[in-house]
Enzyme design. Structure first.
Site, PDB file in Angstrom:
ATOM      1  CB  CYS A 119      34.588  47.451  38.418  1.00 24.71           C
ATOM      2  SG  CYS A 119      35.067  45.793  37.623  1.00 24.71           S
ATOM      3  CG  HIS A 252      33.208  44.747  41.875  1.00 28.65           C
ATOM      4  ND1 HIS A 252      32.303  44.611  40.944  1.00 28.65           N
ATOM      5  CD2 HIS A 252      34.572  44.312  41.435  1.00 28.65           C
ATOM      6  CE1 HIS A 252      32.924  43.890  40.005  1.00 28.65           C
ATOM      7  NE2 HIS A 252      34.040  44.807  40.583  1.00 28.65           N
ATOM      8  CG  ASN A 282      34.614  41.712  37.380  1.00 30.34           C
ATOM      9  OD1 ASN A 282      33.295  42.249  37.783  1.00 30.34           O
ATOM     10  ND2 ASN A 282      34.817  41.983  38.037  1.00 30.34           N
TER      11      ASN A 282
HETATM   12  N1  ACO Z   1      43.228  28.259  35.036  1.00 30.03           N
HETATM   13  C1  ACO Z   1      44.393  27.154  35.219  1.00 30.03           C
HETATM   14  N2  ACO Z   1      44.881  27.694  35.436  1.00 30.03           N
HETATM   15  C2  ACO Z   1      45.966  29.293  35.664  1.00 30.03           C
HETATM   16  C3  ACO Z   1      44.445  30.029  35.001  1.00 30.03           C
HETATM   17  C4  ACO Z   1      42.928  29.150  34.653  1.00 30.03           C
HETATM   18  N3  ACO Z   1      42.044  30.341  34.149  1.00 30.03           N
HETATM   19  N4  ACO Z   1      45.133  31.366  35.411  1.00 30.03           N
HETATM   20  C5  ACO Z   1      46.264  31.470  35.736  1.00 30.03           C
HETATM   21  N5  ACO Z   1      46.232  29.979  35.651  1.00 30.03           N
HETATM   22  C6  ACO Z   1      47.854  29.889  36.282  1.00 30.03           C
HETATM   23  C7  ACO Z   1      48.962  30.391  36.327  1.00 30.03           C
HETATM   24  O1  ACO Z   1      49.620  29.918  34.947  1.00 30.03           O
HETATM   25  C8  ACO Z   1      49.957  29.935  37.297  1.00 30.03           C
HETATM   26  O2  ACO Z   1      50.940  29.324  37.067  1.00 30.03           O
HETATM   27  P1  ACO Z   1      52.375  29.005  36.623  1.00 30.03           P
HETATM   28  O3  ACO Z   1      52.652  29.127  38.345  1.00 30.03           O
HETATM   29  O4  ACO Z   1      52.589  27.744  36.367  1.00 30.03           O
HETATM   30  O5  ACO Z   1      53.038  29.818  36.203  1.00 30.03           O
HETATM   31  C9  ACO Z   1      48.991  29.556  37.876  1.00 30.03           C
HETATM   32  O6  ACO Z   1      48.017  29.700  37.755  1.00 30.03           O
HETATM   33  C10 ACO Z   1      49.218  30.649  39.361  1.00 30.03           C
HETATM   34  O7  ACO Z   1      48.730  32.015  38.570  1.00 30.03           O
HETATM   35  P2  ACO Z   1      48.579  33.916  39.375  1.00 30.03           P
HETATM   36  O8  ACO Z   1      47.635  34.834  38.155  1.00 30.03           O
HETATM   37  O9  ACO Z   1      49.527  33.357  40.090  1.00 30.03           O
HETATM   38  O10 ACO Z   1      47.043  33.573  39.871  1.00 30.03           O
HETATM   39  P3  ACO Z   1      46.934  34.204  41.372  1.00 30.03           P
HETATM   40  O11 ACO Z   1      46.760  33.099  42.591  1.00 30.03           O
HETATM   41  O12 ACO Z   1      47.205  35.193  41.748  1.00 30.03           O
HETATM   42  O13 ACO Z   1      45.343  34.457  41.156  1.00 30.03           O
HETATM   43  C11 ACO Z   1      43.574  35.534  40.042  1.00 30.03           C
HETATM   44  C12 ACO Z   1      44.994  35.423  39.553  1.00 30.03           C
HETATM   45  C13 ACO Z   1      42.321  34.670  39.884  1.00 30.03           C
HETATM   46  C14 ACO Z   1      43.393  37.192  39.067  1.00 30.03           C
HETATM   47  C15 ACO Z   1      44.207  36.500  41.061  1.00 30.03           C
HETATM   48  O14 ACO Z   1      45.122  37.533  40.951  1.00 30.03           O
HETATM   49  C16 ACO Z   1      43.117  38.071  41.236  1.00 30.03           C
HETATM   50  O15 ACO Z   1      41.909  37.145  41.647  1.00 30.03           O
HETATM   51  N6  ACO Z   1      42.906  38.965  41.371  1.00 30.03           N
HETATM   52  C17 ACO Z   1      41.978  40.226  41.545  1.00 30.03           C
HETATM   53  C18 ACO Z   1      41.735  40.151  39.623  1.00 30.03           C
HETATM   54  C19 ACO Z   1      40.503  40.736  39.950  1.00 30.03           C
HETATM   55  O16 ACO Z   1      39.581  40.363  40.466  1.00 30.03           O
HETATM   56  N7  ACO Z   1      40.234  41.233  38.937  1.00 30.03           N
HETATM   57  C20 ACO Z   1      38.657  41.495  38.358  1.00 30.03           C
HETATM   58  C21 ACO Z   1      38.647  42.307  37.729  1.00 30.03           C
HETATM   59  S1  ACO Z   1      39.190  43.959  39.334  1.00 30.03           S
HETATM   60  C22 ACO Z   1      38.098  43.963  39.807  1.00 30.03           C
HETATM   61  O17 ACO Z   1      37.031  44.058  39.014  1.00 30.03           O
HETATM   62  C23 ACO Z   1      38.596  45.174  40.574  1.00 30.03           C
END
Ligand code: ACO
Length: 325
Positions: A119, A252, A282
């Site tokens: 990215c 990004h 993304n």
């Molecule tokens: N739909 C519904 N529920 C979901 C989904 C979904 N798509 N995905 C996860 N959940 C659930 C999980 O199972 C979990 O349930 P539980 O509490 O019953 O176990 C709950 O939602 C919370 O999950 P978390 O993983 O704790 O959610 P979080 O708040 O951390 O958000 C996310 C996840 C959006 C991926 C976040 O960590 C994030 O934004 N990280 C940055 C990653 C990123 O942007 N990566 C892009 C690529 S990297 C880059 O480009 C730099």
């Protein structure tokens, strides 16, 4: 007199198939994967993304973006003496997507190569093109971010497959006596390889390992905001500017919460941030040039303004470029 490089044209391309969160949720539901528009919007800011058809490659999206950028710069393909494509989803193992794109563009003979920094790829590619122009080894470059990230997604993993989309963005970068790119800053730390990767490879005619994207979302989130701020501050210092001088922050487009965090650290209001993650998801290396082109074509970004471009991604890689448009 000092030589600089300057962006003289931008372009972009999104595949025609657009899926809202509700469309994607319906598709995932057919294989028992549950997600909702509310969850995706609240955690990421994403409302829709574009997915390329099975026969469309990164070079197809990239060439369309490049043609638009050439038109905006009032140049012909034959004027270009350097093509750099940032991609993690190349058309083939080799030759490079840049060579394939060069042929589709009809720009035969100029230097052409790919950059792989996930990215952050566009920030890396722009920095390399700027350095080559300043060194006198190129005068008119096409710098392209092009991705078909949907090919890497595990549609059984709802924590990752809702985040990404396909697309391409391009800029023409020309040698200039007027400062365009003012400063850049690139970094990587390979100790974080495992938090965001596609751990497969081709060997002996087979794919070995897992060819689908794996991510520790929380670890990525935690690292991303801090390193983006470090890179932004480094380029401001190199250029003798302060955050308040920035007209537009173009980060990004990974997740609106990461972007809000980056803006907050620089004390910039969100109305100075170009946001396309809501409509594109993304798109990895394509996200910054797509956002730049959208900001310019919508009339928000104007000639002469000071832009901070910043990227972060797998590797872990990160960096920033400060420029006057
Ligand atoms: N739909 C519904 N529920 C979901 C989904 C979904 N798509 N995905 C996860 N959940 C659930 C999980 O199972 C979990 O349930 P539980 O509490 O019953 O176990 C709950 O939602 C919370 O999950 P978390 O993983 O704790 O959610 P979080 O708040 O951390 O958000 C996310 C996840 C959006 C991926 C976040 O960590 C994030 O934004 N990280 C940055 C990653 C990123 O942007 N990566 C892009 C690529 S990297 C880059 O480009 C730099």
């Amino acid at each position: 007199m000092r030589l600089y490089s300057r962006i003289t044209g931008t372009g972009s391309c999104l595949p025609s198939r657009r899926l809202t969160n509700a469309d994607l949720a319906d598709e995932l539901a057919t294989s028992g994967v549950v997600t909702t528009d509310d969850w995706i919007v609240e955690r990421t800011g994403i409302r829709a993304r574009h997915f390329a058809a099975a026969d469309v490659c990164s070079s197809d999206l990239g060439v369309e973006a490049a043609q638009q950028a050439l038109q905006a710069a009032k140049l012909l393909a034959s004027d270009i003496d350097l093509i750099i494509v940032a991609t993690s989803t190349p058309d083939m193992v080799f030759p490079s997507t840049a060579c394939i794109l060069q042929n589709k563009l009809g720009a035969h003979g100029c230097a052409a190569f790919d950059v792989q920094a996930v990215c952050s790829g566009f920030i890396y590619a722009l920095t390399i093109a700027d350095a080559m122009i300043k060194a006198g080894s190129a005068t008119k470059a096409l710098v392209i971010g092009a991705e078909v990230f949907s090919r890497l997604l595990d549609f059984k993993d709802r924590t990752t497959c809702v985040l990404f989309g396909d697309g391409a963005g391009a800029v023409v970068l020309e040698a200039s006596r007027t400062p365009g790119i003012l400063a850049s800053d690139l970094h990587a730390d390979g100790k974080h390889v495992g938090i965001l990767c596609v751990p497969g490879h081709v060997s002996g005619g087979k794919v070995l390992g897992d060819p689908l994207l794996k991510m520790d979302g929380k670890a990525v989130f935690k690292l991303a905001v801090g390193v983006l701020d470090e890179a932004a501050r480094a380029v401001l210092a190199k250029a003798g500017k302060v955050a308040a001088d920035i007209d537009w922050l173009i980060p990004h487009q990974a997740n609106i919460r990461i972007m809000q965090g980056a803006a907050r650290k620089l004390k910039l209001p969100m109305d100075k941030v170009i946001v396309t993650v809501d409509q594109h998801g993304n798109t990895s290396a394509a996200s910054i040039p797509l956002a730049l082109d959208s900001g310019i074509r919508s009339g928000k970004i104007k000639p002469g303004e000071l832009l901070m471009l910043e990227g972060v991604g797998g590797g872990f890689t990160w960096g920033a470029v400060l420029l006057n448009l």
